[in-house]
Each structure stands twice: as C-alpha cells, then as structure tokens.
Motif scaffolding. Structure first.
Motif, PDB file in Angstrom:
ATOM      1  N   GLY A  48       3.661  31.571 -23.221  1.00 11.89           N
ATOM      2  CA  GLY A  48       3.907  30.554 -23.542  1.00 11.89           C
ATOM      3  C   GLY A  48       4.306  30.575 -25.068  1.00 11.89           C
ATOM      4  N   PHE A  49       3.158  30.741 -25.883  1.00 14.92           N
ATOM      5  CA  PHE A  49       3.433  30.583 -26.962  1.00 14.92           C
ATOM      6  C   PHE A  49       3.713  32.036 -27.766  1.00 14.92           C
ATOM      7  N   LEU A  50       4.514  31.328 -29.075  1.00 13.17           N
ATOM      8  CA  LEU A  50       4.409  33.423 -29.611  1.00 13.17           C
ATOM      9  C   LEU A  50       4.326  33.735 -31.372  1.00 13.17           C
ATOM     10  N   SER A 107       5.847  25.070 -26.705  1.00 13.42           N
ATOM     11  CA  SER A 107       6.313  26.411 -26.944  1.00 13.42           C
ATOM     12  C   SER A 107       6.656  26.439 -28.373  1.00 13.42           C
ATOM     13  N   PRO A 109       8.787  25.831 -32.052  1.00 12.25           N
ATOM     14  CA  PRO A 109       8.084  27.206 -32.939  1.00 12.25           C
ATOM     15  C   PRO A 109       6.654  27.099 -34.659  1.00 12.25           C
TER      16      PRO A 109
ATOM     17  N   PHE B  29      17.878  22.257 -38.383  1.00  8.61           N
ATOM     18  CA  PHE B  29      16.434  22.610 -37.426  1.00  8.61           C
ATOM     19  C   PHE B  29      16.233  20.518 -36.789  1.00  8.61           C
ATOM     20  N   MET B  35      15.910  25.634 -34.592  1.00  8.04           N
ATOM     21  CA  MET B  35      14.275  26.773 -35.991  1.00  8.04           C
ATOM     22  C   MET B  35      15.170  27.530 -36.296  1.00  8.04           C
ATOM     23  N   MET B  37      15.095  30.437 -38.373  1.00  6.11           N
ATOM     24  CA  MET B  37      14.582  31.578 -38.722  1.00  6.11           C
ATOM     25  C   MET B  37      14.816  32.707 -39.922  1.00  6.11           C
ATOM     26  N   PRO B  90      14.679  25.840 -27.402  1.00  7.64           N
ATOM     27  CA  PRO B  90      14.102  26.291 -29.237  1.00  7.64           C
ATOM     28  C   PRO B  90      13.336  27.295 -29.104  1.00  7.64           C
ATOM     29  N   PHE B  91      13.238  28.107 -28.392  1.00  8.65           N
ATOM     30  CA  PHE B  91      11.818  29.076 -28.327  1.00  8.65           C
ATOM     31  C   PHE B  91      12.795  30.508 -28.777  1.00  8.65           C
ATOM     32  N   LEU B  94      14.368  30.134 -31.768  1.00  8.07           N
ATOM     33  CA  LEU B  94      13.361  31.000 -32.877  1.00  8.07           C
ATOM     34  C   LEU B  94      14.017  32.254 -33.206  1.00  8.07           C
ATOM     35  N   LEU B  95      13.197  33.091 -31.708  1.00  7.50           N
ATOM     36  CA  LEU B  95      13.514  34.552 -31.520  1.00  7.50           C
ATOM     37  C   LEU B  95      15.024  34.698 -31.884  1.00  7.50           C
ATOM     38  N   PHE B 223       9.847  25.206 -44.080  1.00  4.77           N
ATOM     39  CA  PHE B 223       9.149  24.805 -42.840  1.00  4.77           C
ATOM     40  C   PHE B 223       7.851  23.688 -43.098  1.00  4.77           C
TER      41      PHE B 223
END
Lengths: 577, 283
Positions: A48-50, A107, A109, B29, B35, B37, B90-91, B94-95, B223
């Motif tokens: 679960g971490f990128l 996880s 950013p 953010f 976040m 990107m 949040p994840f 980000l993607l 960042f």
C-alpha cells in the motif's frame, strides 16, 4: 495457478520461434521493465505505499553492470557485479525506507514524493558525473555477456531470470511476510499493536523491490549496450508506475502484461501519433478512478463471470501446537504523576495509578476524564509531558506502540479494528504470530500450521471464527468486536487493555462477551484493564475499580468502597468537586 | 558590504519566489488534503499563457487574466471529473493528479513542442538598492509577492469565506450540516489554488526557461517546503521557504546546483524522519 504460469513460460520461450528474434529482443526489454513493475506491485499493490522513483534503482543496477561489462570480464566477475547491482539498490532503499517510514504510518504522499525527488537527483548526478557515467551521452561500449548473443540468446537468459524472480516473489507473497504486508495495507496502526515494527516491514519490502529493479537494470546494460541518464530519470519511473497500474498492481502477471502491451503499442504508434502519451495518461487516470486492479483484475473478473475461478491455494491445517506464552511474574504497572496535553487542553493532570494484582481492573469516570488517554499513554499513542509510566520495572513513558506490544501489553480499541480486507483465518494468523514470529519464520510456510490451546477454546466459544475464508469486512459489528477481542487474547498478553468491549453489542452479545472476558482472564492468568460505562458490566467483572475525573485519580478500591466514596458521589451527582 | 547586500537581496528574492510558488499547493494540499502532483504543471500552464499573450502581441498585463482563465478552466474540469470523487482519499488523488500532470505535460509538448521558449522582460534595467544595482523586474516581483501575501492573510483572517473554509477543514460533516456548501467551497478552493499557481507561472515566466517539463522542479521544491514548514499555516509556509531557499542559495553558492538540491533533499528526509509534521503543524 501453477499450470497457468507454466503455460505462460512455455509461451515466452516459444516467441523467437513463432515470430522472429527481433520481436523477442524487444520483448526482452519489456520483460525487464515488467520485472521492475513486479517490485512496484509488491510495494503498492500489496503493502500500500507507492514508490515513484523506481528507475533510480534500475539505473544504478545498469550503470554498475555496465561499468564491469565494458572490460570484457569473466563469468565470476559478472556474477559478483550482478550481485552488487542487486545489493547496492537494496541497501539504499532500505535506508531510505527505514528513515521515512520510521514515524509515519499510512501510505501518505510523502514517501512517494521523496522517491520521486531521489530519481531526479539520480538523473542530475548521472548527467554531471561524466568520469563515472559518461554524462549526457551515456556509458557506451558495454559488451554482451560472454558466449551469449545479444540479439539471439540473451532473450532466453532474461526469460530465465524473470522466471526465477517471479517464483521467488510468488513465494514471498504467499509467506507470512507477504500476509503481514497485506495487513500493513489494511490497517497499519492495528498491526503495530501486535508487536510488528511496520516501518521496517515496509522498508524491507521496498528493499526487495529495489533489488529486483537493480537486477533488471543489470540485464538492461548488456541488452542495450549503452546506459544513458534516461535509465535513472523520473520519466522512466513514471512510465514504470503507469505500466504497473494499467496492467494490474495486485498480481505478479499484471505489471508484465502492462509493460509488454503498452511497450509494443508505443513502439508502433509513438512516431506517427503525436498525442500518444496523452492517451496513455488518460487511460492511466481512468484506471485509477474506475479500474484499480488494472487489466489483470479485469481479466480475472471476466473469467469469474463465465464461471472459471482460480482456486485460492488452501491454507494448511493447523497441526503444530505451540506452548502457552504468558509469563508467571505478577503484574507491576505504575503511573507516577503523569501529565499529558493536547494544545491548551490538559488531558492527564498528575495521574497516579498502581496495579500490582492479577485480575480485572475497571476504569470508570465521566466523559473527558482521560480514561482512553490513560491507555493511549501507556501504549505510545499519546506522548506524555510529565511524570513517568512503568511496566514490569521498565520505563515505558515514551515507548513505541510495537514495543509496548512486545512487552506483553495487548490492546483492543473501542471501535473494532480488524484487517477488513483479509479473511478471518488471516486475521487470526497475524494475532497468533504476534511476539512469536522470528525473522526466518516470516519466509517459511510453517507458521500457517501453528495453533494454541487458547485458540481452540476461543473457536469453541465463538464458532464463527472457524469460518476461515469469510472476509473480516463482511462481519457484523458485533462479530467484528468479538474477532478483535479474540485476536487480542490470542497473543496471550500479560496485560490486556480493553476499551469499552461491549460497545455496540446486543444484550445477548454483551452477556457472551462478559462471560468470555471473565473466563479468559482466569484461563490466561492475565491482568485486564477495562474501560466501561455500563455499571452492570463493572459489577459483574471488576475485582478493582479506578475512578478518574479531570485527568486524575479520584478514588480506587472495590466497587462498594468506590460507591461509598463521597468524592465519587459528588462527581456522579453532577458536581464538579 | 555591497556583496553582502547583493547576497541578502538574492536570498530574500529566492525565498519570496519560493513562497509564491508553494502558495497554490499549500492551499490545495493544506486545506483540501489533495496532494496535487500537477501543481507544477499549472505553473507551467501560467507560463504558456504568457507565451500565448506575447505571441498574439497583446499587452503583457493581459497574461494574468489569461492564466486565471486557463488554469481556472482546467482546474474546474479536473475538479469536476476527478478530484470531486477523491476527497479524503489522499493516495488516489496523488495518482490521479499525477496522471493529470503527465497528460498536461504531453499535451503542451504536442501543441508547442519540446524546445525552450523565451518570454520577453517588460521591466528591463536596474534599480539601485542599498548600493547595489538590482534588476527592476525582480524588485517589482518582490513587491507584488509581499502585497499578495499581506492581502491574502488579511482576507483569510477577516472574511466570512475564510471562516467557512476553516470550518470545512476542521469538520466537513459538521460544516455542511450548518449550511456551508462544502462541495462548492472545495471546488472554489481548488480552483483558487491552481489559479494562484498559474499566476506564479506568469510572474516567473520572463525569468526562467519555459518548457513542458519545467513544472517538476516547482512541485518538488513546493513539497520540500511543506515538509519542513508543515501544513495549514502561512507561518509554516514562510519558514519552510526560508529554510529550503536559504539552504539552496548558500550550498549552491559554495558548491554547485546539484549539491544544493542534494542538501534540501536530505533536509526533507531528516524532517520526515524526526519531525514528520513539520515545524508549524496545525493538524
């Protein structure tokens, strides 16, 4: 599953004979990229971490192998160089992971951006250190592997290495380590309360992914004959993540499918179609929004719809009974003048508590008295600003959650906290491994056979725990409470902290829970601290009652003594003392 | 003496520019938890807006509304199509925004080509300050940035909208229960954040290389600043800019750019290790 993998391997080996060796040469490159993607899938799909800068490790491997291959070395030196090309990236990744994951759960950013920044740095260094890397023009004149033709037979070497790393990764994913990584993804905080240092687990997974990337890079050097700074840069890093996402991050096949598919499409379309990469980026966004498991996930869903299911490998029977884990020493817990605060609000205000007897101790008190904070303070969830806390003679004032668990402090939160994406069996496995799993056990299949006498008794008491393949997320709130409770006791802690264990339970379930607490406390000879509002529960369970008010100890003793205490009467009658 | 004054001015200038660059990301953010990107790509879009205005032969000042128009429109579409579904995840944001960053980069590359563009300076010449001849444009930029921050700070502290935003950040469910349209407010905040990034792009365009990949540096320095300064306060933003900008200027002067970059990267990693919430953590 095994037969599918075997067929895929035969298919790969047949490519040069069915098509031509140039197609196989191109395919070899995409397989190398796919290997890096498999490492990303381990970190991202599983834990679960990128990592966003994986090309850094790929490039380091490529430069290392390239610099050795330039001098036409013998096989021994090549093997050493390849080993170094795995180990250097792994070590670097481990250090970065250990630093960044140290105090950060989840996880977020931050890790992703740090890895991206590292890839940028790698690109700058590769460009500027001309004496080492050849600078902008790249490292040239890299020879092939001795006796292996780059355009004919190197492909088979790549397929061979790819098969080996895939088998190794598949084993890692099946092993307890792999299951712990799933638990990290599902609920990292809870896993820490089973005594696992999740930061190091993640750092190790990251190191494994870096080692694979380094190995793929080492093969990339003889495959291309040149290594340029592009091989470390963020552009390749970005593409690697896209291939992994589009192919499918949850399986080992997905990243390879993604790399090969997009690789061949790009080779055909990139030059004629200016906006090709815009299309790829759009596909990536759609995958993130609508198809998180990518093409591989989509395919297996299709197969399931037409009735073909890939059997989950059956977990082995539990045959190996472990001895009980609890210690004989009498409990010794002391809070000495403990203060804690959140901003201007004082939460604990000179709290003194001493617990020196086994049995069940109930903490009661009005809302805001600091009951849960007391438990948080002794398990590293709430930093204290004054005083000290001691458990079995050790100062645990600013202990980390995983260390508290390894000292025999087990904890169950008020809201049931289980690994919802894992099965009941997997949840229990993880609890059973708490404080028992050694490093070598993490990669052996043996821990799946473990059982304890206590687990048997818990399963008899809560029969639904035997429903191995049920997902924990599909259980009712009451059953989740009981699963969480069972998991807390399975670790056989010396000190059990239960925060409102009966919250949200029906009357019948409450009765069942009270019985279970009383029985297990006696059976495991443990010490329990229970926060409870329901005075019926307190009356039935408690050997000793602690009354808290405004962050301090108001009274303690037996329930009758506490009831007769004039201060307690005042507080509960609505006064403020 | 003059040398010290020059270094001092350069330092102040660097910090002010960094603060300007990070502002958009700090809003998106820090307040929304997104976040972004693609933050750097919005700065890049701002710079290309200036390019379009220049190529059309229009007065340069029109580049500012142009950038707001371009970034605001893109921001609106992105919020509507993507971000809206991903608040509190949040994840995934980000993607998705990362995919968006690639998309914007490649689209601009397809439309304008990969080569560097140059934007003409409108305020050539120098002004004498503290015995140093300093470029006039830089000084003007400094004044604009200070005015922008002062105005924003007063508005955020005093206005009703500022209070509503604070309420939404603290407790979105309660905020919408007391009648604050959080969906609208989030969208407006996002659009505001990316538009500010676009404005930063216009202001910086004459001083930097304008090309499709310029955004990445801005994303990373923004960042780093947020890591050091912490989220959710203007003080943190300024302190973070000072630490990062100061380190970069000093180390780059002693050694080279790569060493400067390496040192701010190491500082950020150390902060994540020892003080993961930064110097001024409000959340």
């Amino acid at each position: 599953m095994r037969s599918v993998s075997g067929l895929a391997l035969i298919g790969l080996l047949a490519v040069p004979f069915i098509w031509d060796s140039f197609t196989a040469y191109q395919l070899g490159l995409y397989i190398l990229y796919g290997m890096v993607g498999q490492g990303i899938a381990l970190c991202w799909g599983r834990a679960g971490f990128l990592p966003l800068g994986q090309a850094l490790f790929f490039g380091i491997g490529a430069y290392l192998a390239g610099s050795v291959l330039r001098s036409e070395p013998g096989w021994l030196l090549i093997v050493v160089a390849f080993a170094v090309a795995c180990l250097v990236p792994a070590l670097l990744a481990w250090i970065i992971g250990a630093l960044v994951f140290n105090r950060q759960t989840g996880s977020g950013p931050y890790f992703s951006l740090i890895t991206l920044a590292l890839a940028m740095l790698g690109f700058q260094l590769a460009n500027s250190m001309e004496w080492l890397t050849g600078g902008f023009n790249g490292m040239t004149g890299i020879g092939g592997l001795p006796g292996i033709d780059t355009y004919e037979t190197l492909y088979f070497v790549i397929v061979g290495v790819f098969a080996c790393t895939s088998i190794a990764l598949a084993h890692v994913l099946r092993s307890p380590f792999g299951q712990l990584l799933s638990a990290v993804r599902e609920n990292e905080d809870r896993l820490q309360f089973f005594g696992f240092n999740t930061g190091l687990l993640k750092a190790f997974a990251f190191a494994v992914s870096a080692a694979i990337a380094g190995l793929a890079g080492a093969l990339y050097a003889p495959h291309q004959g040149i290594v340029t700074p592009q091989a470390v840069g963020f552009l390749l890093s970005a593409e690697l993540v896209i291939w992994t996402a589009v192919g499918g991050r949850a399986s080992l096949a997905g990243p390879v499918i993604g790399a090969v598919l997009i690789g061949f499409l790009a080779a055909g379309l990139r030059d004629d179609f200016r906006y090709w990469e815009v299309v790829v980026a759009l596909v990536f966004i759609i995958v993130v929004l609508r198809l998180p498991l990518g093409i591989a996930g989509f395919l297996s869903q299709m197969l399931r719809m037409i009735g073909i299911t890939v059997d989950r490998p059956r977990k082995p029977e539990r045959t190996n009974e472990l001895p009980p884990n609890s210690s004989e020493a009498a409990p010794d817990l002391r809070f000495v003048d403990v203060y804690a605060a959140a901003g201007p609000v004082k939460i604990l205000n000179g709290l003194d508590i001493a617990i020196k007897h086994r049995g069940i101790h109930c903490i009661i008190g009005p809302n805001g008295a600091g009951k849960t904070s007391t438990l948080n303070a002794m398990t590293g969830k709430l930093p204290i600003v004054g005083g000290s806390i001691h458990w079995q003679g050790r100062d645990v004032s600013d202990i980390r959650p995983y260390l508290a668990a390894s000292l025999g402090i087990g904890r169950k939160f008020q809201v049931p906290s289980v690994f919802t994406g894992l099965t009941i069996r997997q949840n229990i496995d993880i609890a059973l491994w708490a404080n028992r799993l050694s490093l070598s056990d993490q990669f052996s299949m043996e821990p799946y056979r473990w059982k304890t006498a206590l687990l048997d008794r818990l399963e008899t008491r809560f029969p639904f725990l035997r429903d191995d393949d049920q997902l924990a997320g599909a259980l009712s709130v009451g059953q989740r409470q009981m699963l969480d409770f069972a998991m807390t006791f399975v670790t056989e802690p010396d000190l059990v902290l239960l925060d409102e264990p009966c919250a949200g339970l029906s009357t019948a379930e409450t009765r069942q829970m009270i019985e279970a607490i009383a029985a297990l406390n006696t059976e495991t000879r443990s010490t329990s601290i229970i926060i409870e509002h329901d005075m019926d529960v307190v009356e039935q369970l408690s050997d000793h009652v602690i009354v808290m008010h405004n962050g301090t100890l108001l009274a303690n003793g037996t329930l009758q003594e506490v009831r007769d205490n004039p201060d307690v009467k005042k507080v509960y009658a609505g006064g403020t003392k | 003496m003059e040398l010290i004054a020059l270094y001092g001015l350069n330092l102040v200038y660097t910090i002010a520019v960094l603060a300007l660059v990070v502002l958009g990301l700090a809003v998106v953010f820090g307040l929304l938890g997104v976040m972004n990107m693609a933050h750097g790509e919005f700065i890049m879009l701002g710079a290309y807006s200036a390019l379009i205005i220049q190529q059309a032969g229009l007065p340069y000042i029109l580049a500012l509304p142009m950038a707001v128009l371009v970034c605001g429109t893109v921001g609106f579409l992105v919020e509507y199509a993507v971000i809206r579904h991903l608040y509190r995840r949040p994840f995934d944001t980000l993607l998705a925004t990362w995919g968006l960053a690639i998309l914007i980069r490649k689209a601009v590359e397809g439309a304008f080509g990969r080569d560097y563009k140059s934007i003409e300076q409108r305020l050539p010449g120098t002004v004498s300050v503290l015995g140093v001849d300093y470029p006039a444009y830089r000084l003007a930029l400094l004044v604009v940035i200070v005015a922008l921050f002062a105005g924003l700070l007063i508005w955020y502290r005093r206005s009703n909208t500022g209070a509503r935003i604070k309420a939404m950040v603290q407790n979105p469910a309660l905020a919408s229960a007391v009648g604050i349209d959080t969906a609208f407010l989030s969208r407006a905040t996002f659009i505001f954040g990316v538009s500010v990034a676009g404005l930063a792009g216009v202001l910086l365009a004459p001083l930097v290389r304008v090309e499709p990949y310029m955004g990445l540096d801005y994303l990373l320095s923004s960042f780093f600043i947020l890591v050091v300064g912490g989220l959710g306060s203007l003080e943190g933003l300024l302190v973070g800019s000072t630490v990062i900008g100061g380190t970069d200027v000093v180390v780059s002067a002693i050694s080279d750019k790569t060493a400067g970059y390496l040192s701010i990267l190491i500082i950020s990693i150390l902060f994540l290790w020892l003080r993961p919430n930064g110097l001024y953590a409000k959340r």
